[in-house]
Design a protein around this motif. Structure first.
Motif, PDB file in Angstrom:
ATOM      1  N   THR A  70       2.060   0.420   7.164  1.00 41.62           N
ATOM      2  CA  THR A  70       2.421   0.885   5.825  1.00 41.62           C
ATOM      3  C   THR A  70       2.239  -0.164   4.739  1.00 41.62           C
ATOM      4  O   THR A  70       2.120   0.179   3.567  1.00 41.62           O
ATOM      5  CB  THR A  70       3.884   1.339   5.805  1.00 41.62           C
ATOM      6  OG1 THR A  70       4.726   0.241   6.206  1.00 41.62           O
ATOM      7  CG2 THR A  70       4.088   2.519   6.747  1.00 41.62           C
ATOM      8  N   TRP A  71       2.236  -1.420   5.085  1.00 36.78           N
ATOM      9  CA  TRP A  71       2.194  -2.471   4.065  1.00 36.78           C
ATOM     10  C   TRP A  71       1.569  -3.716   4.653  1.00 36.78           C
ATOM     11  O   TRP A  71       1.843  -4.081   5.794  1.00 36.78           O
ATOM     12  CB  TRP A  71       3.603  -2.800   3.560  1.00 36.78           C
ATOM     13  CG  TRP A  71       3.653  -3.945   2.595  1.00 36.78           C
ATOM     14  CD1 TRP A  71       4.058  -5.223   2.849  1.00 36.78           C
ATOM     15  CD2 TRP A  71       3.252  -3.938   1.227  1.00 36.78           C
ATOM     16  NE1 TRP A  71       3.951  -6.004   1.723  1.00 36.78           N
ATOM     17  CE2 TRP A  71       3.456  -5.236   0.712  1.00 36.78           C
ATOM     18  CE3 TRP A  71       2.738  -2.953   0.384  1.00 36.78           C
ATOM     19  CZ2 TRP A  71       3.158  -5.564  -0.611  1.00 36.78           C
ATOM     20  CZ3 TRP A  71       2.454  -3.293  -0.937  1.00 36.78           C
ATOM     21  CH2 TRP A  71       2.667  -4.587  -1.415  1.00 36.78           C
ATOM     22  N   TRP A 266      11.574  -0.399  10.797  1.00 37.65           N
ATOM     23  CA  TRP A 266      10.234  -0.940  10.659  1.00 37.65           C
ATOM     24  C   TRP A 266      10.145  -2.271  11.411  1.00 37.65           C
ATOM     25  O   TRP A 266      11.158  -2.881  11.742  1.00 37.65           O
ATOM     26  CB  TRP A 266       9.866  -1.138   9.186  1.00 37.65           C
ATOM     27  CG  TRP A 266      10.890  -1.884   8.376  1.00 37.65           C
ATOM     28  CD1 TRP A 266      11.867  -1.358   7.582  1.00 37.65           C
ATOM     29  CD2 TRP A 266      11.045  -3.323   8.275  1.00 37.65           C
ATOM     30  NE1 TRP A 266      12.623  -2.348   7.025  1.00 37.65           N
ATOM     31  CE2 TRP A 266      12.140  -3.557   7.413  1.00 37.65           C
ATOM     32  CE3 TRP A 266      10.372  -4.402   8.835  1.00 37.65           C
ATOM     33  CZ2 TRP A 266      12.567  -4.847   7.103  1.00 37.65           C
ATOM     34  CZ3 TRP A 266      10.798  -5.691   8.517  1.00 37.65           C
ATOM     35  CH2 TRP A 266      11.891  -5.894   7.655  1.00 37.65           C
TER      36      TRP A 266
END
Length: 454
Positions: A70-71, A266
């Motif tokens: 995601t990042w 996460w």
């Protein structure tokens, strides 16, 4: 009085400070990353590192949420643990700190007031083949002083990968003549200087926040000044299991914090810099394609007062200024701080206690995710108690400044808050600083600033 019992008056301090600026020679010039000599990109990974394999590297960070990437971003990986240490000594019954006028290449104003020792392991073990770090023997040798504080604390989890430094305070009794770049200052004088923009550096603030000091007595909370009396009680009350003066007991706070960490679903890991999507590495800089976050630039430095007088290095260059703000309010006559459990990708333990509002450079109050706080900040109804621009680590960041604020609110911010927030007293936060990985670097800076309001 501010200068009572001091070895140096504030007027003399400012004369010395001006002299240090005039007599020192500092130049910092931005240069292409490709022209930094001993620093180079690894052809296999794309990571930026030093030829010795020491100091630090610029690598990639990848975040996965529920199994999906995601990042991603560059991040500074500095695995070695440095020393941030302050020597303290009593003169005629008044505690003094030996503070340094230290140049860092990323400082907005070159010199800032720093701890006695502020050095990476590579530096104080002389990997750079420069001169010895002054006074390091009081922290890392057989002749070191009486240890008052010795705790590992984190640094910026948004920009560092699991970075920790050893925060130390040692008490000495022998005579230590200060070098021309050092002066003895009282805690009262340092706290006064904390209100000056970009004067007391980040490393000094974190050590000062961990330093035990004489807490006020409950009998002093009778001045009739509502804020000061409630703040004194905030420093006094520990909220032990039988006391009801604080909103939460230590056990409740630790359970709240543990619960906040378990909610993180996460994971983050280091990856080769060359695999970071949305960022480009060029001869001049590493930058995000959207130009929203930060850049990695190269600098060439000349500093006559440092152990090595000339060197090159990369620095992280934020876009804009950050903001860190503690909301405070009296509850049951005791001042409480609203603490946030804030996840950051580079933290060793995922989550640490942070200021109520913590915005990275470029963000504004409109970006605060929680409406009850956003409304207070945008309405202008809060009473500002502390408001100063302070620099972050000038050894790794270029012109990184944060607006540090403490604001008092009333019933417009409720006692019942969302689960990622918790009201705590100043004493409860101080007690947590005996241990690492509870308060993040911005919270520790603000706690040091809070001491100046006593």
């Amino acid at each position: 009085m501010l200068d009572s019992g001091a070895q140096l008056s504030m007027a003399e301090f400012h004369e010395w400070w001006a002299d240090r600026h005039w007599s020192s020679r500092f130049t910092v010039e931005q240069v292409p990353l490709a022209d930094m000599g001993d620093w180079a990109f690894d052809p296999a990974t794309g990571n930026l590192g030093h030829s010795t394999g020491r100091f630090f590297t610029i690598e990639g960070l990848q975040v996965r949420d529920n199994g999906v990437d995601t990042w991603a971003q560059p991040i500074i990986n500095q695995p070695e643990i440095g020393i941030l240490g302050i020597i303290v000594k009593e003169f005629d019954g008044v505690l003094h700190c030996l503070m340094q006028a230290k140049m860092e290449p990323g400082n907005v104003n070159s010199l800032q007031l720093s701890p006695t020792v502020q050095a990476t392991r590579s530096n104080y073990t002389r990997v750079h083949r420069g001169t010895t770090t002054r006074y390091v023997e009081y922290f890392a040798g057989p002749a070191r002083g009486q240890v008052i504080v010795d705790v590992l604390q984190s640094e910026q989890g948004a920009w560092f990968w699991r970075k920790r430094n050893r925060n130390m305070v040692v008490l000495v009794t022998d005579d230590i003549p200060p070098h021309e770049d050092f002066r003895w200052l009282t805690l009262a004088q340092i706290r006064e200087l904390m209100t000056v923009d970009n004067l007391v550096n980040m490393d000094a603030r974190t050590v000062l926040s961990c330093m035990p000091f004489a807490l006020p007595d409950e009998s002093e909370a009778t001045t009739g000044e509502a804020f000061r009396d409630s703040l004194i009680r905030s420093y006094v009350y520990q909220a032990d299991e039988g006391r009801q003066s604080a909103l939460h007991t230590p056990g409740q706070i630790l359970s709240w914090f543990t619960e906040a960490k378990t909610r993180c679903d996460w994971t983050a890991r280091l990856v080769p810099l060359g695999q970071v999507a949305g960022w480009s590495s060029g001869a001049d800089e590493i930058a995000d394609e959207a130009e929203r976050h930060f850049r990695i630039i190269g600098v060439s430095v000349e500093a006559g007062t440092r152990e090595v007088q000339r060197w090159n290095q990369p620095l992280l260059y934020p876009r804009g200024e950050g903001r860190a703000l503690f909301v405070v309010r009296p509850i049951n006559g005791v001042m409480h701080l609203l603490v946030q459990a804030r996840p950051e990708y580079g933290l060793m333990d995922l989550v640490e206690m942070a200021p109520t509002v913590h915005l990275l450079p470029g963000a504004t109050a409109a970006d605060v995710p929680d409406a009850f706080l956003r409304d207070v900040l945008l309405s202008g109804t809060a009473k500002t108690l502390f408001d100063t621009m302070l620099s972050e680590e000038g050894g790794r960041f270029f012109n990184a400044v944060t607006r540090y604020q403490i604001v008092e609110v009333g019933d417009d911010v409720p006692v019942d808050v969302p689960p990622n927030y918790c009201w705590m007293t100043a004493r409860q936060l101080i007690d947590l600083l005996r241990h690492g990985h509870y308060l993040n670097i911005e919270a520790r800076s603000l706690l040091a600033c809070l001491h100046s309001l006593c």
